[in-house]
Structure formats: structure tokens, C-alpha cells
Design an enzyme around this catalytic site. Sequence first.
Site, PDB file in Angstrom:
ATOM      1  N   HIS A  17     136.175  11.382   1.447  1.00 43.76           N
ATOM      2  CA  HIS A  17     135.200  12.252   1.175  1.00 43.76           C
ATOM      3  C   HIS A  17     134.282  11.695   0.190  1.00 43.76           C
ATOM      4  CE1 HIS A  17     138.497  15.420   2.329  1.00 43.76           C
ATOM      5  NE2 HIS A  17     137.755  15.446   3.245  1.00 43.76           N
ATOM      6  N   LYS A  41     143.806  29.643   6.119  1.00 38.99           N
ATOM      7  CA  LYS A  41     144.444  28.535   5.960  1.00 38.99           C
ATOM      8  C   LYS A  41     145.392  28.545   4.409  1.00 38.99           C
ATOM      9  CE  LYS A  41     142.314  24.613   8.034  1.00 38.99           C
ATOM     10  NZ  LYS A  41     141.042  23.466   7.648  1.00 38.99           N
ATOM     11  N   ARG A  90     135.246  10.144  11.342  1.00 41.62           N
ATOM     12  CA  ARG A  90     136.112   9.103  11.357  1.00 41.62           C
ATOM     13  C   ARG A  90     136.416   8.355  12.755  1.00 41.62           C
ATOM     14  NH1 ARG A  90     140.474  12.864   8.328  1.00 41.62           N
ATOM     15  NH2 ARG A  90     139.151  14.269   9.680  1.00 41.62           N
ATOM     16  N   SER A 129     143.281  14.579   4.280  1.00 47.28           N
ATOM     17  CA  SER A 129     143.758  15.149   3.312  1.00 47.28           C
ATOM     18  C   SER A 129     145.482  15.699   3.682  1.00 47.28           C
ATOM     19  CB  SER A 129     143.165  16.394   2.925  1.00 47.28           C
ATOM     20  OG  SER A 129     141.954  16.179   2.428  1.00 47.28           O
TER      21      SER A 129
HETATM   22  P1  ADP Z   1     137.328  20.372   7.358  1.00 46.08           P
HETATM   23  O1  ADP Z   1     138.719  21.402   7.256  1.00 46.08           O
HETATM   24  O2  ADP Z   1     136.221  21.067   7.266  1.00 46.08           O
HETATM   25  O3  ADP Z   1     137.558  19.390   8.626  1.00 46.08           O
HETATM   26  P2  ADP Z   1     137.897  18.322   5.549  1.00 46.08           P
HETATM   27  O4  ADP Z   1     137.894  18.441   4.072  1.00 46.08           O
HETATM   28  O5  ADP Z   1     139.079  17.823   6.217  1.00 46.08           O
HETATM   29  O6  ADP Z   1     137.295  19.658   6.101  1.00 46.08           O
HETATM   30  O7  ADP Z   1     136.824  17.509   5.865  1.00 46.08           O
HETATM   31  C1  ADP Z   1     135.480  17.338   5.425  1.00 46.08           C
HETATM   32  C2  ADP Z   1     134.420  16.397   6.146  1.00 46.08           C
HETATM   33  O8  ADP Z   1     134.839  15.118   5.753  1.00 46.08           O
HETATM   34  C3  ADP Z   1     134.772  16.519   7.678  1.00 46.08           C
HETATM   35  O9  ADP Z   1     133.461  16.205   8.183  1.00 46.08           O
HETATM   36  C4  ADP Z   1     135.397  15.195   7.865  1.00 46.08           C
HETATM   37  O10 ADP Z   1     135.431  14.710   9.530  1.00 46.08           O
HETATM   38  C5  ADP Z   1     135.039  14.366   6.753  1.00 46.08           C
HETATM   39  N1  ADP Z   1     136.260  13.362   6.433  1.00 46.08           N
HETATM   40  C6  ADP Z   1     137.427  13.641   6.152  1.00 46.08           C
HETATM   41  N2  ADP Z   1     138.150  12.706   5.854  1.00 46.08           N
HETATM   42  C7  ADP Z   1     137.438  11.694   6.063  1.00 46.08           C
HETATM   43  C8  ADP Z   1     137.184  10.312   5.712  1.00 46.08           C
HETATM   44  N3  ADP Z   1     138.566   9.531   5.418  1.00 46.08           N
HETATM   45  N4  ADP Z   1     136.340   9.422   5.932  1.00 46.08           N
HETATM   46  C9  ADP Z   1     134.979  10.021   6.097  1.00 46.08           C
HETATM   47  N5  ADP Z   1     134.758  11.358   6.549  1.00 46.08           N
HETATM   48  C10 ADP Z   1     135.975  11.947   6.274  1.00 46.08           C
END
Ligand code: ADP
Length: 169
Positions: A17, A41, A90, A129
Site C-alpha cells: 500500500h 467486515k 498485484r 493484509s
Molecule cells: P480492499 O479491501 O478495498 O481491496 P485493501 O486494503 O486490501 O482494500 O487494498 C487497497 C488497494 O491496494 C487495492 O487496490 C489493492 O489491490 C491494493 N493493494 C493491496 N496490496 C497491495 C500490494 N502488495 N501492492 C500493490 N497494491 C496493493
Amino acid sequence: MITAVYPGSFDPATYGHLDIIKRASISFDRVIVGVLHNSAKSPLFSVEERVKILKEATKDLPNVQIDSFSGLLVDYAREKDLHVIVRGLRAITDFEYELQMAQTNRMLSHGKIDTVFLTTSLEYAYLSSSAIKQIASFDGDITPCVPDFVADLIYDKYRQKKLSENSDV
Ligand code: ADP
């Protein structure tokens, strides 16, 4: 001046992120990271905690602002007069869901809001996460995945959880 909004759960923020935030802060004049308050959630960290973590982790990026929102992203974007959404991609597995979200948001905003995708840096492509939380719940090493202060907070959460589970029996 173009302000982009980067929405997500960020439960908690990972190096993946933070990489997207940093890169978006170079491409856009201002980036608002929108932490989603999703009552469906049950997150490990409260919205307030997730906002605090992101504020600390991005304190050296002056054009990045951390906020939270609930409800539809398009409503939040309309309220703040934002027209660009940033999302991270990703792998191909993210693509189908992200494409659907982007098209839905475009439809809901009557074509006023577009989504820009940043592909993940290869060294963070495997990070999520949920995987980090699972590793930490078994006391595995998450220090390559999140800043040290975030790792400490995650381990603390699981320590507290284990203590309260033990006191219940
Ligand atoms: P959501 O639950 O809305 O998917 P996340 O917090 O999991 O939210 O992710 C927010 C954004 O960050 C999404 O666009 C996700 O694809 C991106 N993201 C999550 N992990 C990574 C990573 N390791 N590298 C790049 N982008 C990521």
C-alpha cells in the site's frame, strides 16, 4: 490541480500500500487515502487505528492526506469533488474484481470518475493484509511486510486476543 483518492480497507497498511501511495503522490498533485469504514467486515484495527497508522507511515509525504469514509466511494468523491480513483493491481487475480469496481464507479458517477491502476512493485506483489495477519497470528515474521511500528501493533493485537481467549476459558 489533480487530487486522486486511494480507497481501501488498509487493515493494516503494508509496504505494498505504501509503495502505491508514494508513487501516486509523485503522479498527482495531492492524494487522499480513504480508509473504508465497512460494517460488514470485522477488521483487526478500528478505522481510527488504521487512519493513525497511515498518518504515521506517510508523515514524510506532504501532499498525502489520510481520511476515512463510509458508504459509496462515488458519494465521498462527489462530496470532495474528486474525479480520479487510484487502485493497486498485484496480479491477474485482482484484475477481474478491480475492472468491475472501476466500471461500476464510472457508471454510478455518470462518467465523472475514472480509475487509474498502478501495478505493484515486484518485491511487494505477494503482500496482502490478510496473509500478514495470518502469519502474525501464528507468531511468524512479518517484519519484511510492514514498517516495524506496524508489526509491533499487529503482534500486540494478537497477544491481546490470545489473552482474552484464555481468560474466557
Ligand atoms: P480492499 O479491501 O478495498 O481491496 P485493501 O486494503 O486490501 O482494500 O487494498 C487497497 C488497494 O491496494 C487495492 O487496490 C489493492 O489491490 C491494493 N493493494 C493491496 N496490496 C497491495 C500490494 N502488495 N501492492 C500493490 N497494491 C496493493
